[in-house]
Design a protein around this motif. Structure first.
Motif, PDB file in Angstrom:
ATOM      1  N   ILE A  77       0.835  -1.212   0.000  1.00 21.16           N
ATOM      2  CA  ILE A  77       0.000   0.000   0.000  1.00 21.16           C
ATOM      3  C   ILE A  77       0.873   1.267   0.000  1.00 21.16           C
ATOM      4  CG2 ILE A  77      -1.693   1.352   1.310  1.00 21.16           C
ATOM      5  CD1 ILE A  77      -3.087  -1.226   2.028  1.00 21.16           C
ATOM      6  N   PRO A  78       1.870   1.381   0.919  1.00 21.98           N
ATOM      7  CA  PRO A  78       2.739   2.573   0.857  1.00 21.98           C
ATOM      8  C   PRO A  78       3.463   2.730  -0.479  1.00 21.98           C
ATOM      9  CG  PRO A  78       3.056   1.428   2.931  1.00 21.98           C
ATOM     10  CD  PRO A  78       2.158   0.561   2.104  1.00 21.98           C
ATOM     11  N   ILE A  79       3.915   1.598  -1.059  1.00 21.91           N
ATOM     12  CA  ILE A  79       4.615   1.682  -2.346  1.00 21.91           C
ATOM     13  C   ILE A  79       3.674   2.249  -3.414  1.00 21.91           C
ATOM     14  CG2 ILE A  79       5.664   0.334  -4.212  1.00 21.91           C
ATOM     15  CD1 ILE A  79       6.719  -1.591  -2.119  1.00 21.91           C
ATOM     16  N   LEU A  80       2.446   1.689  -3.449  1.00 22.21           N
ATOM     17  CA  LEU A  80       1.474   2.153  -4.438  1.00 22.21           C
ATOM     18  C   LEU A  80       1.096   3.615  -4.207  1.00 22.21           C
ATOM     19  CD1 LEU A  80      -0.254   0.637  -6.741  1.00 22.21           C
ATOM     20  CD2 LEU A  80       1.326  -0.742  -5.446  1.00 22.21           C
ATOM     21  N   LEU A  81       0.964   3.994  -2.924  1.00 23.98           N
ATOM     22  CA  LEU A  81       0.600   5.384  -2.627  1.00 23.98           C
ATOM     23  C   LEU A  81       1.707   6.336  -3.073  1.00 23.98           C
ATOM     24  CD1 LEU A  81      -1.140   5.219   0.872  1.00 23.98           C
ATOM     25  CD2 LEU A  81      -2.178   5.480  -1.377  1.00 23.98           C
ATOM     26  N   ALA A  82       2.956   5.921  -2.865  1.00 22.84           N
ATOM     27  CA  ALA A  82       4.079   6.763  -3.300  1.00 22.84           C
ATOM     28  C   ALA A  82       4.054   6.905  -4.818  1.00 22.84           C
ATOM     29  CB  ALA A  82       5.403   6.144  -2.844  1.00 22.84           C
ATOM     30  N   LEU A  83       3.807   5.779  -5.489  1.00 26.09           N
ATOM     31  CA  LEU A  83       3.718   5.781  -6.946  1.00 26.09           C
ATOM     32  C   LEU A  83       2.564   6.679  -7.402  1.00 26.09           C
ATOM     33  CD1 LEU A  83       5.314   4.277  -9.118  1.00 26.09           C
ATOM     34  CD2 LEU A  83       3.496   2.570  -9.170  1.00 26.09           C
ATOM     35  N   GLY A  84       1.443   6.565  -6.685  1.00 22.89           N
ATOM     36  CA  GLY A  84       0.264   7.369  -7.022  1.00 22.89           C
ATOM     37  C   GLY A  84       0.538   8.845  -6.826  1.00 22.89           C
ATOM     38  N   ALA A  85       1.225   9.195  -5.724  1.00 22.77           N
ATOM     39  CA  ALA A  85       1.525  10.600  -5.449  1.00 22.77           C
ATOM     40  C   ALA A  85       2.420  11.160  -6.548  1.00 22.77           C
ATOM     41  CB  ALA A  85       2.193  10.735  -4.084  1.00 22.77           C
ATOM     42  N   GLY A  86       3.407  10.365  -6.959  1.00 20.97           N
ATOM     43  CA  GLY A  86       4.290  10.786  -8.040  1.00 20.97           C
ATOM     44  C   GLY A  86       3.520  10.970  -9.338  1.00 20.97           C
ATOM     45  N   THR A  87       2.626  10.016  -9.623  1.00 22.52           N
ATOM     46  CA  THR A  87       1.810  10.094 -10.830  1.00 22.52           C
ATOM     47  C   THR A  87       0.957  11.354 -10.831  1.00 22.52           C
ATOM     48  OG1 THR A  87       1.679   7.696 -10.883  1.00 22.52           O
ATOM     49  CG2 THR A  87       0.078   8.900 -12.197  1.00 22.52           C
ATOM     50  N   TYR A  88       0.339  11.625  -9.666  1.00 20.33           N
ATOM     51  CA  TYR A  88      -0.522  12.802  -9.587  1.00 20.33           C
ATOM     52  C   TYR A  88       0.284  14.070  -9.843  1.00 20.33           C
ATOM     53  CZ  TYR A  88      -3.674  16.367  -7.920  1.00 20.33           C
ATOM     54  OH  TYR A  88      -4.445  17.484  -7.864  1.00 20.33           O
ATOM     55  N   GLN A  89       1.428  14.150  -9.169  1.00 20.94           N
ATOM     56  CA  GLN A  89       2.224  15.366  -9.272  1.00 20.94           C
ATOM     57  C   GLN A  89       2.780  15.561 -10.688  1.00 20.94           C
ATOM     58  OE1 GLN A  89       1.980  17.038  -6.587  1.00 20.94           O
ATOM     59  NE2 GLN A  89       3.099  18.835  -7.323  1.00 20.94           N
ATOM     60  N   ALA A  90       3.259  14.479 -11.282  1.00 19.39           N
ATOM     61  CA  ALA A  90       3.964  14.606 -12.560  1.00 19.39           C
ATOM     62  C   ALA A  90       3.013  14.652 -13.757  1.00 19.39           C
ATOM     63  CB  ALA A  90       4.951  13.449 -12.717  1.00 19.39           C
ATOM     64  N   PHE A  91       1.912  13.910 -13.697  1.00 19.06           N
ATOM     65  CA  PHE A  91       1.079  13.750 -14.893  1.00 19.06           C
ATOM     66  C   PHE A  91      -0.323  14.344 -14.767  1.00 19.06           C
ATOM     67  CE2 PHE A  91       3.788   9.791 -14.963  1.00 19.06           C
ATOM     68  CZ  PHE A  91       4.684  10.304 -15.883  1.00 19.06           C
ATOM     69  N   ILE A  92      -0.976  14.081 -13.634  1.00 21.24           N
ATOM     70  CA  ILE A  92      -2.389  14.471 -13.524  1.00 21.24           C
ATOM     71  C   ILE A  92      -2.518  15.967 -13.262  1.00 21.24           C
ATOM     72  CG2 ILE A  92      -4.577  13.941 -12.412  1.00 21.24           C
ATOM     73  CD1 ILE A  92      -3.408  11.484 -13.598  1.00 21.24           C
ATOM     74  N   ARG A  93      -1.698  16.470 -12.331  1.00 19.63           N
ATOM     75  CA  ARG A  93      -1.821  17.862 -11.918  1.00 19.63           C
ATOM     76  C   ARG A  93      -1.625  18.841 -13.083  1.00 19.63           C
ATOM     77  NH1 ARG A  93       0.928  21.817  -9.091  1.00 19.63           N
ATOM     78  NH2 ARG A  93      -0.377  22.852  -7.531  1.00 19.63           N
ATOM     79  N   PRO A  94      -0.588  18.609 -13.937  1.00 23.39           N
ATOM     80  CA  PRO A  94      -0.379  19.576 -15.024  1.00 23.39           C
ATOM     81  C   PRO A  94      -1.561  19.677 -15.986  1.00 23.39           C
ATOM     82  CG  PRO A  94       1.528  18.129 -14.781  1.00 23.39           C
ATOM     83  CD  PRO A  94       0.475  17.598 -13.884  1.00 23.39           C
ATOM     84  N   ILE A  95      -2.359  18.625 -16.117  1.00 20.63           N
ATOM     85  CA  ILE A  95      -3.442  18.694 -17.109  1.00 20.63           C
ATOM     86  C   ILE A  95      -4.815  18.713 -16.448  1.00 20.63           C
ATOM     87  CG2 ILE A  95      -2.137  17.575 -18.970  1.00 20.63           C
ATOM     88  CD1 ILE A  95      -3.991  15.087 -18.234  1.00 20.63           C
ATOM     89  N   ARG A  96      -4.864  19.100 -15.162  1.00 23.48           N
ATOM     90  CA  ARG A  96      -6.149  18.977 -14.471  1.00 23.48           C
ATOM     91  C   ARG A  96      -7.190  19.952 -15.002  1.00 23.48           C
ATOM     92  NH1 ARG A  96      -2.835  22.086 -11.669  1.00 23.48           N
ATOM     93  NH2 ARG A  96      -3.542  23.652 -10.177  1.00 23.48           N
ATOM     94  N   ASN A  97      -6.775  20.990 -15.703  1.00 22.88           N
ATOM     95  CA  ASN A  97      -7.752  21.926 -16.276  1.00 22.88           C
ATOM     96  C   ASN A  97      -7.972  21.699 -17.768  1.00 22.88           C
ATOM     97  OD1 ASN A  97      -7.946  23.029 -13.762  1.00 22.88           O
ATOM     98  ND2 ASN A  97      -6.489  24.690 -14.177  1.00 22.88           N
ATOM     99  N   SER A  98      -7.321  20.689 -18.335  1.00 21.55           N
ATOM    100  CA  SER A  98      -7.508  20.393 -19.756  1.00 21.55           C
ATOM    101  C   SER A  98      -8.830  19.653 -19.949  1.00 21.55           C
ATOM    102  CB  SER A  98      -6.367  19.521 -20.261  1.00 21.55           C
ATOM    103  OG  SER A  98      -5.143  20.143 -20.052  1.00 21.55           O
ATOM    104  N   PRO A  99      -9.278  19.556 -21.210  1.00 22.64           N
ATOM    105  CA  PRO A  99     -10.492  18.789 -21.476  1.00 22.64           C
ATOM    106  C   PRO A  99     -10.332  17.349 -20.994  1.00 22.64           C
ATOM    107  CG  PRO A  99      -9.734  19.913 -23.468  1.00 22.64           C
ATOM    108  CD  PRO A  99      -8.723  20.160 -22.419  1.00 22.64           C
ATOM    109  N   PRO A 100     -11.446  16.700 -20.558  1.00 23.31           N
ATOM    110  CA  PRO A 100     -11.377  15.341 -20.029  1.00 23.31           C
ATOM    111  C   PRO A 100     -10.698  14.369 -20.996  1.00 23.31           C
ATOM    112  CG  PRO A 100     -13.658  16.119 -20.112  1.00 23.31           C
ATOM    113  CD  PRO A 100     -12.790  17.261 -20.495  1.00 23.31           C
TER     114      PRO A 100
END
Lengths: 288, 332
Positions: A70-93
C-alpha cells in the motif's frame, strides 16, 4: 438447482465485494476530478504482482505484505498525480483520458518486463480451501477478500461522512465551483481523492490476485468490469458503485455456473452496453 | 478562416505536393527490388489508413475510440471466412469487409454516439473486447487456431508489388476522403461538435447524424485494409488481428502528428511505423508497450497539438492547458 443457484449467488456476492473496493475508489476519483482513471486496474494488478513477489521471495502472506505494498502504491500514485495528472487537471477530459491510457500501457509493459506474460498465482496454504456453511461452501480466499474489502469500503464511507477532508471531498463531488468558493483547496482534495483511489486499487488488486491467476494484459479485463460497475451504479456515486459491484459479481457467477465460462466474461460488457443504452446516468446517477 | 470549398493558394500548393508524393510512392515497386522496403511500406500504409480513418471520428469530431482495431479485425475475418468457405479472392471481397465494418459501426453508433465523449471511449473499449471474445470462441472464426489462407504467388517481387499497390490505393482513398471532409461543410460540422457540442446543437447542427456518418466512414477504411491484410499475411488468429497495441498505436499516431488534421495522422503513422521498425531490432518486444505509453504521455503533456500544430505555430502546452470559462478561477 436451488442450492446451486444459492451457491452461485453467494460466490458472486463475495467476488462482488472485492470489485466494490476498487470500484468505489474509481468512482470517488471520477466524482472529484471528472477524470476516468483508465489506469486504475493497472495499479491494482501491479499490487497483485508485488504481493506475488513478496510471497514467492520471502514467503510473506499477501495480507501481511499489504502493509508494504500500500505505501509503495501510494508513493507511486503521489508521483503520478504530481507529474502527470496535476499539469493537465484543467484540460479537457479527453486529454486526461489519453494520458491515463498511455500510463496504463507503461504499467502493463513494465509488468510484462518484470514478470513476463505467464500466468501467475499466489498459492498460499489456504488458497484452494473452503469451509461449509449449511449446504453451501465458501472459498477461503474469496471470503477474506470480501471481509477486507468491506472494511475498506466501510472505513472510506466513514471517512467521507465524518471527517472534514471527507466532507470537502463530497462537497467537491457535488458542486466543484461552490466548494471552491467555500474555500476548499481543490488541488489538495484532488490529490487525496486520487490517492484514496490508488489505495482501494492496491487492496482490491491484491485480493483479486489471491483469488484468480493473473497476467499483465488482464488489467484491461478488470477495468472493463470496473467501468461496467460504475456506469451501472452511476458515475461518482459511492452507493451506486457498491450496488453495481454486487450485481456484476452475482451476474457473472450465475452465468458461469449455468453456461460455458466464456459467456461470463461477456456479462460485464453486456451490462455496460445495456446501461449505456437504457439509462446512461446509471441506477443512482444524477441526470447529466 | 476560409469558407468550406473555397481554396487559398497555399491550400492548392499543399494538395498538389501531397498528390505528387502519393504518385511517386506508387512507383516504388518499379524502382526497388527490396522486398523488405516494400514490406515496411505496406505496413506503414496500413497504419496510415488506420490512423487517418480513426482521426475522422476521434480527431475531427473529438469522439476518441479505444476500439478502432475492431473494424480492422472485422474486415480481416470476413474476407478470410469468405476465402475459406467459398474460395472468393480477398482482392474482390475486401470492400465487403469495409461494408461489414461500416454496418457494425452504424449499429454501434446508434446508441454509443448519444453519449458523452468519455463514455463513448469506454463503450468502444468494451465493444472491442466483446468482439475479441467472440473471435476466440465462435466456431465460424476457427477460434484460437485461426484461419489459414493460401497467399497468391506471382513470383516474390510481383506478389509484394500487388499487395503494395492495393494498400497504396486504400491509403490514397482514405487520405483523399479525410482531406475532402476537412474542407467540407460536413467537416466544419464535426469541428463544431468537437469544440462545443451543445452550442453546435443550438445553432442547428444535426450532431447525432453527423457523428454517425463520421463513425461509419472511419470504420469503412480499416475494414477494407483488414481484408487485404489477412490475405497478405495468409494466416489470421485473434491474437494478431485483435492486437490491442493497434488501438493505442492509432491514437498515438494522431496525437503525435496533430489531431484533427489529415496530414497529422499521416505524419504520425509514418513516424511511429519507423520507430516500431527500429524497435524490432533494438529492444525486446516487451519493452515496446512501455515506449508507446511514454510517447503517448509525453505527446499529451508536451505536444497536445502534435508535431504539425507546433510547426504551424499553435500555442504550447501551457496555453492549451488553460481553457476559458469558470475553471480558470482554479487554484493556482
Amino acid at each position: 438447482m436451488a442450492v446451486a443457484l444459492l451457491q452461485a449467488v453467494v460466490t458472486g456476492v463475495l467476488v462482488g465485494g472485492i470489485y466494490a473496493c476498487m470500484a468505489v475508489g474509481l468512482s470517488v476519483v471520477f466524482g472529484v476530478m471528472n477524470i476516468l482513471n483508465i489506469a486504475h486496474a493497472a495499479f491494482a494488478l501491479l499490487s497483485a504482482y508485488l504481493a506475488f513477489w513478496a510471497f514467492k521471495l520471502w514467503g510473506l502472506d499477501p495480507i501481511l505484505s499489504l502493509l508494504g505494498t500500500i505505501p509503495i502504491l501510494l508513493a507511486l500514485g503521489a508521483g503520478t498525480y504530481q507529474a502527470f495528472i496535476r499539469p493537465i487537471r484543467n484540460s479537457p477530459p479527453l486529454m486526461s483520458l489519453l494520458l491515463l491510457f498511455g500510463l496504463a500501457h507503461i504499467l502493463e509493459g513494465g509488468m510484462l518486463l518484470a514478470w513476463s506474460g505467464d500466468y501467475r498465482s499466489i498459492n498460499t496454504s489456504y488458497t484452494a480451501t473452503s469451509f461449509a456453511l449449511g449446504e453451501i461452501t465458501l472459498s477461503t480466499t474469496r471470503s477474506i477478500g470480501f471481509v477486507a474489502s468491506a472494511l475498506v469500503v466501510g472505513g472510506l464511507s466513514l471517512f467521507l461522512k465524518r471527517s472534514y477532508l471527507g466532507k470537502a471531498i463530497r462537497a467537491t463531488m457535488q458542486e466543484r465551483e461552490a466548494a471552491l468558493l467555500m474555500g476548499v483547496d481543490i488541488d489538495h482534495v484532488s490529490r487525496v481523492a486520487f490517492l484514496l483511489g490508488i489505495g482501494t486499487a492496491a487492496v482490491g488488486g491484491t485480493f483479486l490476485g489471491l483469488v484468480y491467476a493473473f497476467y499483465p494484459y488482464l488489467h484491461f479485463m478488470w477495468i472493463g468490469r470496473l467501468f461496467a460497475i460504475v456506469v451501472l451504479g452511476g458515475m461518482g456515486s459511492v452507493g451506486g458503485a457498491l450496488a453495481g459491484s454486487i450485481v456484476l459479481g452475482v451476474a457473472e457467477s450465475v452465468t458461469a455456473s449455468f453456461t460455458a465460462s466464456v459467456w461470463s466474461e461477456l456479462v460485464a460488457y453486456a451490462i455496460l452496453v445495456l446501461t449505456l443504452v437504457v439509462r446512461p446516468s446509471g441506477l443512482f446517477g444524477r441526470g447529466r | 478562416m476560409s469558407q468550406p470549398g473555397q481554396q487559398t493558394r497555399g491550400q492548392v500548393m499543399r494538395a498538389a505536393v501531397g498528390a505528387g508524393v502519393l504518385l511517386v510512392l506508387a512507383t516504388v515497386p518499379v524502382l526497388t527490388s527490396s522486398i523488405y522496403l516494400m514490406h515496411v511500406l505496406i505496413v506503414s500504409f496500413m497504419f496510415v489508413v488506420l490512423a487517418v480513418s480513426w482521426n475522422i471520428i476521434g480527431g475531427m469530431a473529438g469522439y476518441v475510440s479505444f476500439g478502432h482495431v475492431t473494424f480492422f479485425a472485422l474486415g480481416a475475418y470476413l474476407t478470410a471466412i469468405l476465402y475459406r468457405d467459398l474460395g472468393a479472392s480477398p482482392f474482390l471481397t475486401a470492400p465487403l469487409g469495409g461494408i461489414l465494418a461500416a454496418a457494425v459501426a452504424f449499429f454501434l453508433g446508434w446508441f454509443t454516439l448519444r453519449l458523452r465523449e468519455d463514455y463513448f471511449a469506454i463503450a468502444t473499449l468494451g465493444l472491442a473486447f466483446i468482439f475479441e471474445v467472440l473471435a476466440w470462441n465462435l466456431p465460424v472464426t476457427g477460434g484460437g487456431s485461426g484461419i489459414m489462407l493460401t497467399a497468391p504467388n506471382f513470383g516474390i517481387h510481383l506478389t509484394k508489388a500487388v499487395f503494395y499497390l492495393c494498400m497504396w490505393a486504400i491509403m490514397v482513398a482514405t487520405v483523399f476522403t479525410s482531406w475532402a471532409i476537412g474542407r467540407s461543410r460536413f467537416g466544419y460540422g464535426l469541428a463544431s461538435i468537437r469544440e462545443d457540442e451543445a452550442a453546435a446543437e443550438v445553432v442547428g447542427v444535426r450532431t447525432v447524424r453527423l457523428k454517425r456518418v463520421a463513425f461509419v466512414l472511419s470504420a469503412f477504411f480499416p475494414g477494407v485494409a483488414g481484408g487485404i491484410f489477412s490475405y497478405y499475411i495468409a494466416y489470421i488468429e485473434p491474437g494478431t488481428v485483435f492486437d490491442h497495441s493497434i488501438s493505442i498505436n492509432v491514437v498515438i499516431m494522431s496525437i503525435l502528428g496533430g489531431i484533427g488534421t489529415t496530414l497529422g495522422p499521416v505524419l504520425g503513422a509514418v513516424i511511429l511505423s519507423l520507430v516500431s521498425e527500429v524497435m524490432n531490432v533494438v529492444v525486446v518486444s516487451e519493452a515496446k508497450l512501455v515506449v508507446y505509453g511514454v510517447i503517448l504521455v509525453s505527446a499529451v503533456l508536451f505536444l497536445p497539438q502534435g508535431i504539425l500544430g507546433r510547426l504551424r505555430g499553435a500555442p504550447g502546452p501551457a496555453a492549451v492547458a488553460a481553457p476559458a470559462g469558470p475553471s480558470q478561477v482554479q487554484e493556482g
